[in-house]
Design an enzyme around this catalytic site. Structure first.
Site, PDB file in Angstrom:
ATOM      1  N   ASP A  38      17.624  81.055 -24.433  1.00 54.51           N
ATOM      2  CA  ASP A  38      19.168  80.073 -24.867  1.00 54.51           C
ATOM      3  C   ASP A  38      20.010  81.530 -25.371  1.00 54.51           C
ATOM      4  O   ASP A  38      19.350  82.865 -25.188  1.00 54.51           O
ATOM      5  CB  ASP A  38      18.548  78.985 -26.129  1.00 54.51           C
ATOM      6  CG  ASP A  38      20.037  78.283 -25.845  1.00 54.51           C
ATOM      7  OD1 ASP A  38      21.211  78.436 -24.932  1.00 54.51           O
ATOM      8  OD2 ASP A  38      20.553  77.727 -26.890  1.00 54.51           O
ATOM      9  N   GLY A  41      24.712  82.112 -21.390  1.00 47.46           N
ATOM     10  CA  GLY A  41      26.042  81.739 -21.457  1.00 47.46           C
ATOM     11  C   GLY A  41      27.210  82.548 -22.267  1.00 47.46           C
ATOM     12  O   GLY A  41      28.521  83.189 -22.047  1.00 47.46           O
ATOM     13  N   HIS A  55      23.573  83.494 -16.198  1.00 48.15           N
ATOM     14  CA  HIS A  55      21.664  83.703 -16.067  1.00 48.15           C
ATOM     15  C   HIS A  55      21.065  84.588 -15.204  1.00 48.15           C
ATOM     16  O   HIS A  55      19.362  84.631 -15.170  1.00 48.15           O
ATOM     17  CB  HIS A  55      21.927  82.009 -15.132  1.00 48.15           C
ATOM     18  CG  HIS A  55      22.187  80.653 -16.056  1.00 48.15           C
ATOM     19  ND1 HIS A  55      21.964  80.220 -17.264  1.00 48.15           N
ATOM     20  CD2 HIS A  55      23.885  80.081 -16.062  1.00 48.15           C
ATOM     21  CE1 HIS A  55      22.353  79.623 -17.855  1.00 48.15           C
ATOM     22  NE2 HIS A  55      23.317  78.982 -16.618  1.00 48.15           N
ATOM     23  N   LEU A 149      -2.642  85.802 -16.623  1.00 46.46           N
ATOM     24  CA  LEU A 149      -1.770  85.021 -17.551  1.00 46.46           C
ATOM     25  C   LEU A 149      -1.056  83.876 -16.741  1.00 46.46           C
ATOM     26  O   LEU A 149      -0.277  84.164 -15.668  1.00 46.46           O
ATOM     27  CB  LEU A 149       0.171  86.094 -17.350  1.00 46.46           C
ATOM     28  CG  LEU A 149       0.797  85.383 -18.463  1.00 46.46           C
ATOM     29  CD1 LEU A 149       0.541  85.319 -20.069  1.00 46.46           C
ATOM     30  CD2 LEU A 149       2.495  85.675 -18.220  1.00 46.46           C
ATOM     31  N   ARG A 212      17.014  74.248 -33.458  1.00 46.64           N
ATOM     32  CA  ARG A 212      16.454  73.731 -32.595  1.00 46.64           C
ATOM     33  C   ARG A 212      15.564  73.281 -32.110  1.00 46.64           C
ATOM     34  O   ARG A 212      15.374  74.237 -30.932  1.00 46.64           O
ATOM     35  CB  ARG A 212      17.329  72.231 -32.993  1.00 46.64           C
ATOM     36  CG  ARG A 212      18.415  72.661 -31.212  1.00 46.64           C
ATOM     37  CD  ARG A 212      19.268  71.790 -31.029  1.00 46.64           C
ATOM     38  NE  ARG A 212      20.625  72.504 -30.328  1.00 46.64           N
ATOM     39  CZ  ARG A 212      21.505  73.785 -30.542  1.00 46.64           C
ATOM     40  NH1 ARG A 212      21.725  73.747 -31.730  1.00 46.64           N
ATOM     41  NH2 ARG A 212      22.779  74.062 -29.625  1.00 46.64           N
TER      42      ARG A 212
HETATM   43  C1  FPP Z   1      20.423  77.999 -21.623  1.00 52.46           C
HETATM   44  O1  FPP Z   1      21.283  79.127 -22.032  1.00 52.46           O
HETATM   45  C2  FPP Z   1      19.644  78.654 -20.679  1.00 52.46           C
HETATM   46  C3  FPP Z   1      19.430  77.607 -19.691  1.00 52.46           C
HETATM   47  C4  FPP Z   1      20.080  76.777 -19.545  1.00 52.46           C
HETATM   48  C5  FPP Z   1      18.899  77.753 -18.013  1.00 52.46           C
HETATM   49  C6  FPP Z   1      17.456  79.073 -18.331  1.00 52.46           C
HETATM   50  C7  FPP Z   1      17.452  79.567 -17.218  1.00 52.46           C
HETATM   51  C8  FPP Z   1      17.158  81.373 -16.850  1.00 52.46           C
HETATM   52  C9  FPP Z   1      16.826  82.267 -18.633  1.00 52.46           C
HETATM   53  C10 FPP Z   1      16.651  81.663 -15.871  1.00 52.46           C
HETATM   54  C11 FPP Z   1      15.273  81.613 -15.231  1.00 52.46           C
HETATM   55  C12 FPP Z   1      14.826  81.858 -14.518  1.00 52.46           C
HETATM   56  C13 FPP Z   1      14.010  81.394 -13.527  1.00 52.46           C
HETATM   57  C14 FPP Z   1      12.690  82.048 -12.285  1.00 52.46           C
HETATM   58  C15 FPP Z   1      13.829  80.025 -13.773  1.00 52.46           C
HETATM   59  P1  FPP Z   1      23.188  78.410 -22.437  1.00 52.46           P
HETATM   60  O2  FPP Z   1      23.830  78.814 -20.830  1.00 52.46           O
HETATM   61  O3  FPP Z   1      23.073  77.330 -22.403  1.00 52.46           O
HETATM   62  O4  FPP Z   1      23.578  79.523 -22.659  1.00 52.46           O
HETATM   63  P2  FPP Z   1      24.610  79.782 -23.960  1.00 52.46           P
HETATM   64  O5  FPP Z   1      24.344  78.311 -25.450  1.00 52.46           O
HETATM   65  O6  FPP Z   1      24.971  80.785 -24.772  1.00 52.46           O
HETATM   66  O7  FPP Z   1      26.097  78.573 -23.908  1.00 52.46           O
END
Ligand code: FPP
Length: 264
Positions: A38, A41, A55, A149, A212
């Site tokens: 998380d 963003g 991302h 892994l 959470r």
């Molecule tokens: C939540 O952060 C993150 C996600 C919903 C996407 C997670 C995906 C990645 C880390 C990349 C995955 C890579 C592969 C190879 C599948 P958020 O966008 O909600 O962040 P914020 O809470 O700061 O807005």
């Protein structure tokens, strides 16, 4: 001169990581680590960048953390990459997130194969775009023989949906008289979850300061240790991962038993 100093600093950092890694490997290593990645963003916002840049950087962290998890000797690393609730996000962001497995696997598959990593996925594949499904299934196919892994992506995954599907399947078996109501127990439910073939997570990590579960592995996390960090996922590095494992190694897991007895 500055360059020399910087290089020295990097080498120092590396040796401190490798010393910590050696110590961690002598301790109790969690078999299964699950991570709620998380903060992508917010990482982007702090830099006045669009959310997708966060991302994309988060994808690079996946590479870094897979490598160190493998070095530590963790057996399963489950990463929450897209939840059943993430479909509420703007279409552009969803489209970008759906392209990331393809980009990640095209770029890093040779490296994953070299590291003996086995790629797997939990979640509902039906809802995913064809290109996402194909990228994941190709990686699963090409790494199927690996026995290192397990890198398990939770894509279009939601724990409540998983539990609902499990209940339906068990109800069908009961109606067909294939099982008796008395046969329904923890083990039977475990056996019908998407994680049936995996050990339960020993450790759950969530980055970015949110505390959470967001519909992630609700059944499987019943006895897991939790580690929450303020660090945003794109900044989560080897040192952060070692912090979480060291914290885990200091915990006294009792599984409902008394102090000093680990139970079973
Ligand atoms: C939540 O952060 C993150 C996600 C919903 C996407 C997670 C995906 C990645 C880390 C990349 C995955 C890579 C592969 C190879 C599948 P958020 O966008 O909600 O962040 P914020 O809470 O700061 O807005």
């Amino acid at each position: 001169m500055l360059e020399k100093l910087l290089r020295k600093k990097t080498l120092e950092m590396d040796s401190s990581i490798s010393d910590r890694l050696t110590k961690v490997k002598n301790g109790d290593i969690p078999s299964h680590v699950a991570i709620i990645m998380d903060g992508n963003g917010r990482w982007a916002k702090q830099r006045s960048l669009p959310r997708f840049a966060g991302h994309h950087e988060g994808m690079k962290t996946v590479r870094k953390i897979t490598r160190i998890a493998n070095d530590i000797g963790i057996s399963v690393l489950t990463l929450y990459a897209f939840s059943t609730e993430n479909w509420k996000r703007p279409k552009m962001e969803i489209d970008f997130l759906m392209k990331l497995p393809g980009e990640f696997l095209t770029t890093y598959l040779p490296e994953l194969i070299e590291q003996n990593v086995k790629v797997e996925m939990i979640g509902n594949t039906d809802g995913l775009p064809v290109h996402t499904k194909e990228a994941i299934s190709r990686a699963m196919h090409e790494t199927a023989q690996n026995d290192g892994l397990i890198l398990n992506f939770a894509m279009n995954y939601g724990s409540r949906l998983e539990i609902v599907e499990t209940v339906k399947e068990i109800a069908r078996l009961a109606i067909a008289n294939e099982i008796a109501i008395e046969d329904i127990d923890d083990a039977l439910i475990d056996a019908h979850l998407m994680t049936a073939h995996l050990p339960e997570p020993d450790l759950l990590i969530r980055t970015s300061g949110e505390v959470r579960l967001s519909n992630f592995m609700l059944w499987q996390l019943a006895y897991s240790e939790f580690s929450f960090t303020e660090v945003l996922w794109p900044d989560f590095d080897e040192a952060c991962m070692l912090n979480a494992i060291e914290e885990y190694q200091m915990r006294n897991r009792r599984f409902g038993n008394v102090e000093g007895d680990k139970g079973s």
